[in-house]
Write a protein that holds these residues in place. Structure first.
Motif, mmCIF file in Angstrom:
data_model
loop_
_atom_site.group_PDB
_atom_site.id
_atom_site.type_symbol
_atom_site.label_atom_id
_atom_site.label_comp_id
_atom_site.label_asym_id
_atom_site.label_seq_id
_atom_site.Cartn_x
_atom_site.Cartn_y
_atom_site.Cartn_z
ATOM 1 N N HIS A 1 0.866 -1.188 0.000
ATOM 2 C CA HIS A 1 0.000 0.000 0.000
ATOM 3 C C HIS A 1 0.897 1.230 0.000
ATOM 4 N N GLY A 2 0.867 2.002 -1.067
ATOM 5 C CA GLY A 2 1.744 3.168 -1.169
ATOM 6 C C GLY A 2 1.160 4.443 -0.618
ATOM 7 N N GLY A 3 -0.049 4.398 -0.016
ATOM 8 C CA GLY A 3 -0.671 5.648 0.425
ATOM 9 C C GLY A 3 -1.434 5.531 1.732
ATOM 10 N N ILE A 4 -0.896 4.778 2.702
ATOM 11 C CA ILE A 4 -1.551 4.670 4.008
ATOM 12 C C ILE A 4 -1.570 6.042 4.670
ATOM 13 N N SER A 5 -2.733 6.480 5.118
ATOM 14 C CA SER A 5 -2.866 7.778 5.784
ATOM 15 C C SER A 5 -4.085 7.751 6.689
ATOM 16 N N ALA A 6 -4.153 8.719 7.604
ATOM 17 C CA ALA A 6 -5.283 8.788 8.531
ATOM 18 C C ALA A 6 -6.600 9.000 7.784
ATOM 19 N N GLU A 7 -6.543 9.715 6.660
ATOM 20 C CA GLU A 7 -7.765 9.977 5.890
ATOM 21 C C GLU A 7 -8.346 8.711 5.290
ATOM 22 N N ARG A 8 -7.531 7.663 5.154
ATOM 23 C CA ARG A 8 -8.006 6.417 4.559
ATOM 24 C C ARG A 8 -8.402 5.383 5.616
ATOM 25 N N VAL A 9 -8.416 5.773 6.868
ATOM 26 C CA VAL A 9 -8.802 4.864 7.944
ATOM 27 C C VAL A 9 -10.191 5.247 8.440
ATOM 28 N N SER A 10 -11.066 4.259 8.575
ATOM 29 C CA SER A 10 -12.418 4.509 9.075
ATOM 30 C C SER A 10 -12.818 3.423 10.062
ATOM 31 N N THR A 11 -13.851 3.694 10.818
ATOM 32 C CA THR A 11 -14.376 2.696 11.742
ATOM 33 C C THR A 11 -14.970 1.541 10.958
ATOM 34 N N ALA A 12 -15.005 0.376 11.595
ATOM 35 C CA ALA A 12 -15.558 -0.814 10.957
ATOM 36 C C ALA A 12 -16.716 -1.337 11.796
ATOM 37 N N PRO A 13 -17.693 -1.996 11.168
ATOM 38 C CA PRO A 13 -18.822 -2.553 11.924
ATOM 39 C C PRO A 13 -18.344 -3.500 13.018
ATOM 40 N N GLY A 14 -18.892 -3.340 14.201
ATOM 41 C CA GLY A 14 -18.515 -4.201 15.303
ATOM 42 C C GLY A 14 -17.222 -3.800 15.977
ATOM 43 N N GLY A 15 -16.705 -2.594 15.668
ATOM 44 C CA GLY A 15 -15.454 -2.142 16.251
ATOM 45 C C GLY A 15 -14.291 -2.338 15.300
ATOM 46 N N GLY A 16 -13.140 -1.835 15.686
ATOM 47 C CA GLY A 16 -11.971 -1.962 14.831
ATOM 48 C C GLY A 16 -11.933 -0.873 13.779
ATOM 49 N N ALA A 17 -11.200 -1.140 12.703
ATOM 50 C CA ALA A 17 -11.004 -0.136 11.672
ATOM 51 C C ALA A 17 -10.758 -0.812 10.334
ATOM 52 N N ALA A 18 -10.880 -0.028 9.265
ATOM 53 C CA ALA A 18 -10.639 -0.537 7.913
ATOM 54 C C ALA A 18 -9.891 0.525 7.117
ATOM 55 N N LEU A 19 -9.103 0.064 6.161
ATOM 56 C CA LEU A 19 -8.248 0.927 5.349
ATOM 57 C C LEU A 19 -8.692 0.864 3.897
ATOM 58 N N SER A 20 -8.723 2.004 3.239
ATOM 59 C CA SER A 20 -9.087 2.056 1.825
ATOM 60 C C SER A 20 -7.855 2.386 0.975
ATOM 61 N N GLY A 21 -8.013 2.259 -0.328
ATOM 62 C CA GLY A 21 -6.977 2.687 -1.252
ATOM 63 C C GLY A 21 -5.975 1.634 -1.675
ATOM 64 N N LEU A 22 -6.151 0.378 -1.222
ATOM 65 C CA LEU A 22 -5.202 -0.654 -1.622
ATOM 66 C C LEU A 22 -5.234 -0.835 -3.149
ATOM 67 N N GLY A 23 -4.070 -0.853 -3.755
ATOM 68 C CA GLY A 23 -3.971 -1.110 -5.186
ATOM 69 C C GLY A 23 -3.712 0.114 -6.025
ATOM 70 N N LEU A 24 -4.078 1.315 -5.543
ATOM 71 C CA LEU A 24 -3.946 2.505 -6.384
ATOM 72 C C LEU A 24 -2.481 2.812 -6.690
#
Length: 266
Positions: free
Chosen positions: A126-149
Motif C-alpha cells: 500500500h503506497g498511500g496509508i494515511s489517517a484519511e483512509r482509515v475509518s471505523t468498521a462494523p462491530g469495532g476496529g477499523a478498515a483501510l481504503s486505497g489498496l492497489g492505487l
C-alpha cells in the motif's frame, strides 16, 4: 465518460469531501443505497498513465484481496482522455485524530496490521496509508481504503516519484521521501505514523525526537532530552512502545512484518 458530472449518472448523493494533489474524494451511494467513497484522480496524475491495460488489471487483482480490515474496491475506470476514478465500499466514519488512548489503540492497529499482512501475502504494497483512509468498521476496529492505487500507477508507467501524490507526506517513510519505492517496512512506518497521530493528534517527527514527543504527550509533562530512549519508553505500555518501534527512521529498526506488529499490539 470524461467528466466528474457524468458520475451522477451512475451514483446517487454525490458530494465532494476533500481535494488534494492526488485528486478529489467524493461520498456517494449506489442505486440500492449502499454508501461508497469515490476517488477521482487529478488530471495531471491520470494523464501520466501510459499503460491503461496494466493499470486496470492491477486494480482488478487488488479487488480480489478481501479482509475485514480493508475497504472493498467495488469499481474502477480509466479512459485514454485521462479521467480515472476508483470506488470503494464505505464501512464507517473517519476516526478523528487524537481520539484514541494507549489502552485502545490496539483496537485500531491490530485489524489494520492484519489486513496489510494479508495484502502483503498477495503481493500488494500500500503506497498511500494515511489517517484519511482509515475509518471505523462494523462491530469495532477499523478498515483501510486505497489498496492497489499506488501499485496500479506504478504498473501503469509512473515512477516512484510521479506516484507520490497518492501518499500524503506526513505518513511517508524516510526512505520514500528519498525516492525509494515503498516496501513492507515502509508500510509499517506509514501505519505507525497513522496510529501515532490517532494517539497524539500530531504527525510523528521520527527517531529519538518522536519518542520524547510521544512520552510528553502521554504523560502531559516534559521529558528530559538527556534521558536515554530506553528509559523514555518505560511505563508507556506495550502498545505505545510497539507504535514507537513502527516509526523508527531506519527500516531495519522497525517491525519486519505487519504480523509481528499486530502480535506486539495484542
Amino acid at each position: 465518460m470524461h467528466d466528474v458530472g457524468a458520475l451522477s449518472e451512475l451514483y446517487d448523493n454525490l458530494s465532494e469531501v476533500a481535494r488534494d494533489t492526488a485528486g478529489t474524494r467524493y461520498s456517494a451511494s449506489l442505486r440500492d443505497g449502499t454508501p461508497v467513497d469515490i476517488c477521482v484522480l487529478a488530471p495531471s496524475l491520470s494523464a501520466r498513465i501510459r499503460d491503461g491495460a496494466r493499470f486496470l488489471e492491477t486494480l482488478e487483482r487488488a479487488s480480489r484481496v478481501r479482509h475485514p480490515g480493508l475497504c472493498e474496491l467495488r469499481a474502477w475506470q480509466h479512459t485514454p482522455g485521462g479521467f480515472t476514478y476508483l470506488v470503494c465500499a464505505r464501512v464507517g466514519a473517519p476516526i478523528p485524530q487524537g481520539s484514541r488512548g494507549p489502552d485502545d489503540i490496539a483496537s485500531v492497529g491490530i485489524p489494520l496490521a492484519r489486513a496489510m499482512a494479508a495484502a502483503h501475502e498477495r503481493g500488494f504494497i500500500h503506497g498511500g496509508i494515511s489517517a484519511e483512509r482509515v475509518s471505523t468498521a462494523p462491530g469495532g476496529g477499523a478498515a483501510l481504503s486505497g489498496l492497489g492505487l499506488y501499485q496500479a500507477l506504478r504498473e501503469g508507467g509512473l515512477d516512484a516519484r510521479d506516484a507520490l501524490p497518492v501518499a500524503p507526506p506526513p505518513y511517508l517513510s524516510p526512505e520514500q521521501h528519498g525516492g525509494t519505492s515503498p516496501s513492507q517496512r515502509s508500510n509499517v512506518y506509514s501505519l505507525g505514523a497513522v496510529l501515532y497521530e490517532l494517539l497524539t493528534g500530531k504527525p510523528p517527527f521520527g527517531g529519538r525526537t518522536t519518542s520524547y514527543v510521544m512520552a510528553s504527550v502521554l504523560s502531559d509533562s516534559e521529558v528530559d532530552p538527556e534521558t536515554p530512549p530506553a528509559n523514555v519508553r518505560q511505563g508507556i505500555g506495550p502498545a505505545v512502545d510497539a507504535v514507537l518501534r513502527e516509526i523508527e527512521r531506519a527500516p531495519e529498526d522497525r517491525w519486519r512484518r505487519m504480523a509481528g506488529f499486530a502480535d506486539a499490539l495484542g
